[in-house]
Scaffold this active site. Structure first.
Site, PDB file in Angstrom:
ATOM      1  N   ASP A  51       0.830  -1.201   0.000  1.00 26.80           N
ATOM      2  CA  ASP A  51       0.000   0.000   0.000  1.00 26.80           C
ATOM      3  C   ASP A  51       0.865   1.253   0.000  1.00 26.80           C
ATOM      4  O   ASP A  51       1.707   1.439   0.872  1.00 26.80           O
ATOM      5  CB  ASP A  51      -0.913  -0.005   1.229  1.00 26.80           C
ATOM      6  CG  ASP A  51      -2.091   0.936   1.092  1.00 26.80           C
ATOM      7  OD1 ASP A  51      -1.870   2.121   0.766  1.00 26.80           O
ATOM      8  OD2 ASP A  51      -3.228   0.494   1.314  1.00 26.80           O
ATOM      9  N   SER A  91      -7.539   4.216  -0.903  1.00 22.55           N
ATOM     10  CA  SER A  91      -7.324   2.764  -0.879  1.00 22.55           C
ATOM     11  C   SER A  91      -8.604   1.979  -1.108  1.00 22.55           C
ATOM     12  O   SER A  91      -8.557   0.857  -1.611  1.00 22.55           O
ATOM     13  CB  SER A  91      -6.693   2.353   0.453  1.00 22.55           C
ATOM     14  OG  SER A  91      -5.363   2.800   0.536  1.00 22.55           O
ATOM     15  N   ASP A 276       2.082   2.748   3.337  1.00 22.06           N
ATOM     16  CA  ASP A 276       1.219   3.909   3.102  1.00 22.06           C
ATOM     17  C   ASP A 276       1.216   4.856   4.298  1.00 22.06           C
ATOM     18  O   ASP A 276       1.321   6.078   4.145  1.00 22.06           O
ATOM     19  CB  ASP A 276      -0.195   3.414   2.823  1.00 22.06           C
ATOM     20  CG  ASP A 276      -1.226   4.533   2.819  1.00 22.06           C
ATOM     21  OD1 ASP A 276      -1.192   5.355   1.895  1.00 22.06           O
ATOM     22  OD2 ASP A 276      -2.068   4.569   3.735  1.00 22.06           O
ATOM     23  N   HIS A 319      -1.652   2.628  -4.907  1.00 20.86           N
ATOM     24  CA  HIS A 319      -1.409   4.031  -5.251  1.00 20.86           C
ATOM     25  C   HIS A 319      -0.084   4.404  -4.616  1.00 20.86           C
ATOM     26  O   HIS A 319       0.495   3.624  -3.860  1.00 20.86           O
ATOM     27  CB  HIS A 319      -2.522   4.944  -4.720  1.00 20.86           C
ATOM     28  CG  HIS A 319      -2.772   4.749  -3.249  1.00 20.86           C
ATOM     29  ND1 HIS A 319      -1.894   5.188  -2.269  1.00 20.86           N
ATOM     30  CD2 HIS A 319      -3.779   4.124  -2.589  1.00 20.86           C
ATOM     31  CE1 HIS A 319      -2.342   4.856  -1.088  1.00 20.86           C
ATOM     32  NE2 HIS A 319      -3.492   4.199  -1.243  1.00 20.86           N
ATOM     33  N   HIS A 407      -2.079  10.883  -0.788  1.00 24.55           N
ATOM     34  CA  HIS A 407      -1.800  10.053  -1.952  1.00 24.55           C
ATOM     35  C   HIS A 407      -1.478  10.945  -3.145  1.00 24.55           C
ATOM     36  O   HIS A 407      -1.854  12.122  -3.180  1.00 24.55           O
ATOM     37  CB  HIS A 407      -3.010   9.179  -2.307  1.00 24.55           C
ATOM     38  CG  HIS A 407      -3.451   8.297  -1.198  1.00 24.55           C
ATOM     39  ND1 HIS A 407      -4.653   7.605  -1.227  1.00 24.55           N
ATOM     40  CD2 HIS A 407      -2.877   7.974  -0.017  1.00 24.55           C
ATOM     41  CE1 HIS A 407      -4.778   6.903  -0.122  1.00 24.55           C
ATOM     42  NE2 HIS A 407      -3.721   7.113   0.636  1.00 24.55           N
TER      43      HIS A 407
END
Length: 502
Positions: A51, A91, A276, A319, A407
């Site tokens: 992630d 996500s 992430d 991402h 992101h």
């Protein structure tokens, strides 16, 4: 496994509101062959999602490690990640696209933008009688794992997601988030339902620490495996208690060993969740150590795939997070290897600062071997958020740059090994990934899924029936049926009683 439903079971509470040949690595270890020559059909699927990860994370990690990563020789292509309502996905929408092949709005799990449930690649695997599993270092009810086994209009409905994961009888569930399975009366987040109790009654073996995981021996014909190793998310790799919490690699190995007992094959999704979170904090050391933990899990998958010969391993982030760069601040070099001296996240370092932050130099020195200038010390002391200031100083010393705390919308590399790996080459979209996987495994994706469990709105109780057995038959938790029907005592239902499902 206990039973294969073939279709997703949505809980009654669902609400709609969204080629290369074998080469040698730098250390002399042989790399796996990227091609699909070791099998025409993928009997097993291992879908691995770091992630927040992209090519800049991969570049910095290669320098941090000092040699190529396990995935470097398996690069196939790139893919776009935008969601149905934004050029920058979250996500939930990204996970839904990667699981179903359908774009949706940010925040939505397993539904299209109009609120229609979409079959996931995990559910398509169940239709082929394959065993299934989800592994994550976040709560197992978090957006990415949820996107493969649940359908809700809001990713924050983690208690509903918990119920659906158990309803759908996913064979192996490993991660954090125990509180999302427990009722408020037991310190959890469910209003009333004890999903853990229901899971055990349905045949799940509950494990809660590393030793129990390593000793787990599950007979899929009679039981499933539910591992919840933290009340909330599991610890960052920098802080993981190796005696209590298993590593992502250990969870992956156990999941593979368990699911591989099914002669019909298996589908497994593994998420490196906290890469992430490190990106959101612009925490370069946390990012690199959690990428390292994820690489160890990928190595387990690749080792299995190499021996098995019929397993497709796909690796790709949902991402990018943080806008990481390899090099920063006008420097002509990047030095992520300096991050090896950092032993805590920025948040944990900041927690040791005193009220006036006069101990900044000493505290940072306790967790790194980096010497701070007076200017750097002052930047931490005067910062509105000392955590971010500490991370900025550490990143600057390693020449790791950041452009965002959210992101970003850049394209993501996809790595693949095994049958069908070459089909991931070129420029793709995230919705292409599950379609290619389905083709490689010769399965249908996009089929109908059950929204109401049954065409009947009520079931007439027969002699000997129990609410638990009725729940299994129609894929409801018995506790959900108790709530819907307001039975004062679920153990006392009588022939002729009506059990309603909605």
């Amino acid at each position: 496994m206990l039973k294969k439903l073939g279709v997703t079971a949505l809980s009654a509470g669902i609400i709609f509101s969204g080629v290369s040949t074998t080469a040698a690595s730098a250390d002399g270890n042989s790399q796996l062959n990227n091609s699909g020559e070791n099998g025409e059909k993928a009997e097993n699927i291992i879908y691995m999602i770091p992630d927040g990860f992209n090519a800049d994370y991969a570049t910095n990690y290669r320098h941090y490690k000092g040699e190529p990563a396990v995935w470097d020789n398996h690069l196939q292509g790139m893919y776009t990640t935008y969601s149905a309502d934004s050029n920058i996905t979250d996500s939930a929408a990204a996970g839904t696209a990667m699981a179903t092949g359908v774009k949706t709005n940010n925040g939505v799990i397993g539904l299209d933008p109009e609120g229609n449930p979409q079959q996931t690649i995990l559910e398509a695997s169940q239709n082929k009688d394959m065993s299934t599993g989800l592994v994550a270092t976040s709560t197992i009810t978090h957006a990415t794992p949820a996107a493969f086994g649940a359908h809700v209009d809001d990713r924050n409905k983690e208690t509903e997601i918990a119920r659906q994961l158990i309803d759908n009888e996913i064979d192996v569930l490993l991660g954090g988030g125990k509180n999302n399975f427990l009722p408020e009366s037991a310190g959890g987040n469910q209003e009333e339902t004890n999903v853990l109790q229901q899971a055990e009654e349905q045949g799940y073996q509950l494990i809660e620490n590393r030793n129990q995981l390593l000793e787990a021996d599950i007979d899929l014909e009679n039981e499933n495996l539910l591992g919840l190793f933290a009340d909330d998310a599991m610890s960052p790799e920098l802080h993981r208690d190796t005696e209590e919490e298993p590593s992502l690699a250990e969870m992956t190995q156990t999941a593979i060993d368990t699911l591989n007992k099914d002669e019909d094959g298996f589908f497994l999704m593994v998420e490196g969740s906290q890469i992430d979170w490190a990106g959101h904090d612009n925490d370069a050391a946390w990012a690199m150590t959690d990428v390292g933990a994820f690489e160890e899990a990928v190595q387990e998958a690749m080792d299995f795939a190499e021996k098995d010969g019929n397993t497709l391993v796909v690796v790709g982030g949902d991402h990018e997070t943080g806008g990481m760069t390899a090099g920063a601040n006008g420097s002509g070099t990047a030095n992520p290897e300096l991050l090896h001296s950092v032993t805590a996240t920025g948040e944990n370092i900041a927690a040791d600062l005193n009220e006036d932050r006069s101990n900044t130099k000493e505290v940072v020195g306790n967790y790194t071997d980096m010497e701070l200038s007076e200017e750097e010390i002052q930047s931490i002391q005067e910062a509105e958020d000392p955590k971010m200031a500490i991370n900025a100083v550490i990143s600057a010393k390693a020449n790791v740059g950041w452009t965002s705390t959210n992101h970003t919308g850049v394209d993501i590399p996809v790595y693949a090994y095994g049958p069908g790996a070459d089909q991931f080459s070129g420029s793709l979209d995230n919705t292409d990934l599950p379609k290619i996987i389905a083709d490689a495994a010769e399965m249908e994706l996009g089929g109908e899924i059950s929204q109401n469990h049954s065409e009947e709105e009520a079931y007439t109780v027969k002699p000997g029936d129990t609410l638990f057995e009725i729940g299994l038959k129609y894929n409801y938790l018995w506790t959900t049926l108790q709530e819907i029907n307001q039975f004062p005592n679920p153990h006392l239902i009588y022939p002729g009683d009506e059990v309603y499902f909605k």
